[in-house]
Design an enzyme around this catalytic site. Structure first.
Site, PDB file in Angstrom:
ATOM      1  CG  ASP A 124      -1.862   1.093   1.352  1.00 21.93           C
ATOM      2  OD1 ASP A 124      -2.348   1.554   0.312  1.00 21.93           O
ATOM      3  OD2 ASP A 124      -2.128   1.538   2.493  1.00 21.93           O
ATOM      4  CD  GLU A 163      -0.604  -5.864   7.180  1.00 19.97           C
ATOM      5  OE1 GLU A 163      -0.918  -5.668   5.998  1.00 19.97           O
ATOM      6  OE2 GLU A 163      -1.211  -5.360   8.145  1.00 19.97           O
ATOM      7  CE1 TYR A 221      -4.540   0.760  10.282  1.00 27.68           C
ATOM      8  CE2 TYR A 221      -3.845  -1.511   9.948  1.00 27.68           C
ATOM      9  CZ  TYR A 221      -3.559  -0.146   9.934  1.00 27.68           C
ATOM     10  OH  TYR A 221      -2.305   0.294   9.558  1.00 27.68           O
ATOM     11  CD  GLU A 236       0.908  -1.144   9.504  1.00 24.58           C
ATOM     12  OE1 GLU A 236      -0.257  -1.124   9.036  1.00 24.58           O
ATOM     13  OE2 GLU A 236       1.901  -1.535   8.868  1.00 24.58           O
TER      14      GLU A 236
HETATM   15  C1  GCB Z   1      -1.476  -2.257   6.727  1.00 25.90           C
HETATM   16  C2  GCB Z   1      -0.183  -2.199   5.978  1.00 25.90           C
HETATM   17  C3  GCB Z   1       0.167  -0.778   5.568  1.00 25.90           C
HETATM   18  C4  GCB Z   1      -1.067  -0.063   5.055  1.00 25.90           C
HETATM   19  C5  GCB Z   1      -2.082   0.001   6.171  1.00 25.90           C
HETATM   20  C6  GCB Z   1      -3.378   0.695   5.771  1.00 25.90           C
HETATM   21  O1  GCB Z   1      -1.766  -3.167   7.434  1.00 25.90           O
HETATM   22  O2  GCB Z   1       0.874  -2.777   6.678  1.00 25.90           O
HETATM   23  O3  GCB Z   1       1.172  -0.837   4.592  1.00 25.90           O
HETATM   24  O4  GCB Z   1      -0.776   1.201   4.558  1.00 25.90           O
HETATM   25  O5  GCB Z   1      -2.395  -1.296   6.592  1.00 25.90           O
HETATM   26  O6  GCB Z   1      -3.464   1.895   5.886  1.00 25.90           O
HETATM   27  O7  GCB Z   1      -4.275  -0.014   5.308  1.00 25.90           O
END
Ligand code: GCB
Length: 600
Positions: A167, A417, A471, A507
């Site tokens: 991403d 990931e 998330y 994250e």
């Molecule tokens: C993740 C990835 C990261 C993305 C992020 C997102 O899990 O490791 O590279 O940018 O999520 O914002 O979705």
């Protein structure tokens, strides 16, 4: 690999600046032998910089294939006693270098330095032509992985495209400085200061000096920040003792100068110096200890990313970033998702910011981020196979070879990931971890995707620290932070129960449009970002096995085009121009109360 520098015995020409440049849209470069004949009808391109956002040509922004760079330089006559090297800090992703029409280097990989001995190819006191061809194509055997394919448009034209799972925008070009530099014929090839130690007032520096020829007369000296000699040793390996040691501490770094000399009687044959720090790192009782004190990571996942320059090294942006890290009271970052420039690691050493150093193993996954639902398997013969593993081991070795001497680096992250839910991922990472442990003692981390349920990961058991990217309340329980936080608590407890290892939240975060305010909050507003982070922190504060929090992301950054990405990823706590959103002020306040050496 040592960073090139001028010393009493070495010289250097910095080739940063404007190069001639040509995008090879019709794949003519090799056929017309541009490497021999030089570039015609060229553009100008800055080095270092990504090329994608420099011109107004959409073909160049989205090119899949080769671009060519040319620079003509005079090599001074008085360099003819020495060996001459060309060195590129990094170019994304695959490069070839020609000097005066001779191929001197081929290198695969977009984030690590490469160099070539060009002594036999240069003409002294005359113009020499340097041509570098940089290709940006990815495959399942490159890092990061990707796939080139041909798309047929409505007129039946076949258009070359590239799929990627990661991403961030697939920026290309020469991203870090290019130097030509000299080393004496007999020279220091490498210096290793991988481990240091201390007892009371005494510090110990374990070193090794590598030379291109057998040399008996190696001498090592240690100087403090005031340039006082603090210790010396003779021989290519050993331990130097430093009295009244000052430690490299997070937020309070002390750097010594390590000088290695090759001497012949009193004649100095070669000399090289670098900054080092004295500190220890270990995992004990579920904590990561720096200098025997538990360390709590507070900081960010970052990117090398900026308007116009893309991933090109930019000292101004980098210093701004370190000032902002300090301002928010952060003490660490992860080099998500690839090795950052050596210049950034030097700054981390100087600012006392702790680094989790990551290899570019991102996107080892059956779907593009943000991945949802069932994933296709990728640990199989036609995708992530034995050749991929060989490459993974090679880049890990090169990363450690490059960064081993940085006191700021306390941990290696070997993947972000990956599809760790597949049993074959277990075998793959077992071997990778075994190979890595032969090289260095620092703890190893794997960073897990939110789709890896607790107990379903085949990989984490081989690692020392578990990184989790979660998330809930964003990609799942969308907009419902309270439900997301409940799941978070359960998830973390389950992960800990199953794996019994310290966890860093590598994250967590949400896309936030700077200037969008909503009360009550909704997704994408600045209020939502603050509430999201606060809820997550309430959970972490209950769990002693969570040894760190790194928000995703430090700043907004560019991605490929997608319906879930509006001019890039907006999860930054700072904008892409490095101005704070509300969340930055909130984090500053929270992290002020958490010391750098933290005990909950
Ligand atoms: C993740 C990835 C990261 C993305 C992020 C997102 O899990 O490791 O590279 O940018 O999520 O914002 O979705």
């Amino acid at each position: 690999m040592l960073y090139p520098k001028i010393t009493q015995t070495r010289n250097l020409i910095n080739l940063c600046g404007i190069w001639n440049f040509k995008g090879d849209f019709n794949e003519e470069g090799y056929k017309e032998e541009w490497f021999k004949n030089g570039l015609k009808d060229y553009d100008f391109m800055p080095v270092p910089s990504s090329y994608n956002d420099i011109t107004t040509d959409g073909r160049l922004r989205d090119i899949v294939g080769d671009v060519w760079y040319q620079k003509d330089i005079i090599v001074p006559n008085n360099w003819n006693e020495d060996k001459i090297f060309i060195r590129v800090g990094s170019a994304s992703h695959n490069s070839k270098i020609w000097i005066n029409g001779n191929l001197v280097k081929e290198y695969v990989g977009g984030f690590l330095p490469f160099e070539a001995d060009i002594t036999d190819y240069v003409k002294y006191g005359e113009e020499n032509r340097i041509i570098i061809c940089v290709n940006n194509e990815l495959s399942w055997q490159t890092f990061p992985p990707g796939e080139v394919y041909y798309f047929e448009d409505a007129d039946g034209n076949k258009i070359k495209k590239q799929k990627q799972q990661h991403d961030f925008f697939n920026y290309g070009g020469i991203h870090r400085p290019v130097y030509i530099y000299t080393r004496p014929k007999v020279h220091i090839e490498d210096v290793s200061v991988k481990t240091t130690d201390f007892k009371g007032e005494k510090g110990y520096i374990n070193y090794e000096v590598f030379t291109n020829e057998d040399c008996n007369n190696i001498e090592v000296e240690i100087y403090d920040e005031e340039n006082n000699l603090k210790g010396k040793s003779k021989g290519k390996e050993g331990t130097v003792q430093v009295d009244g040691v000052k430690l490299w501490e997070p937020g309070n770094p002390y750097l010594y100068k390590f000088v290695a000399n090759i001497k012949n009687e009193d004649e100095l044959i070669d000399t090289y110096n670098l900054n080092i720090g004295i500190r220890t790192v270990k995992i004990e009782s579920g904590q990561l200890l720096i200098n025997n004190k538990p360390f709590y990571f507070k900081g960010f996942g970052k990117h090398e990313d900026m308007d116009i320059k893309g991933k090109g090294l930019d000292d101004a942006v980098n210093i701004r970033d370190f000032n902002l890290l300090k301002w928010t009271n952060a003490n660490s970052f992860r080099t998500s998702h690839y090795p950052y420039s050596e210049e950034i690691l030097d700054l981390a050493d100087k600012y006392g910011i702790v680094v989790i150093d990551e290899v570019p193993a991102v996107g080892m996954l059956g779907q593009a981020v943000p991945a949802v639902g069932e994933l296709d398997g990728v640990f199989r013969e036609d995708k992530i196979n034995g050749d991929t593993l060989k490459e993974h081991i090679r880049i890990t070795k090169e990363l450690i070879a490059r960064d081993k001497n940085h006191p700021s680096v306390v941990m290696w992250s070997l993947a972000n990931e990956a599809s760790v839910m597949e049993p074959r991922a277990g075998e793959y990472f077992k071997e990778l971890v075994e190979e890595t442990r032969k090289l260095d003692d620092r703890p190893l981390m794997n960073v897990n995707i939110m789709l890896a349920e607790p107990g379903k990961c085949h990989v984490s058991k081989y690692f020392d620290v578990i990184g989790l990217n979660l998330y809930f309340g964003w990609y799942s329980e969308r907009g419902d932070i309270a439900s997301g936080a409940k799941r978070l608590l359960q998830w973390l407890e389950d992960w800990h129960e199953k794996e019994g290892k310290p966890i860093v939240m590598t994250e967590y975060g949400c896309d936030t449009i700077a200037g969008l305010h909503k009360q009550p909050s909704i997704m994408f507003s600045e209020e939502f970002q603050v509430e999201f982070l606060k809820e997550y922190h309430r959970v972490y504060d209950k769990l002693p096995f969570v040894i760190g929090e790194q928000v995703w992301n430090f700043a907004d950054f560019m991605t490929g085009q997608d319906i879930v990405r509006i001019d890039g990823n907006k999860k930054g706590v700072f904008t892409r121009q490095r101005q704070p959103k509300m969340a930055a002020h909130y984090l500053k306040e929270r992290w002020e109360k958490i010391s750098n050496h933290f005990t909950k």
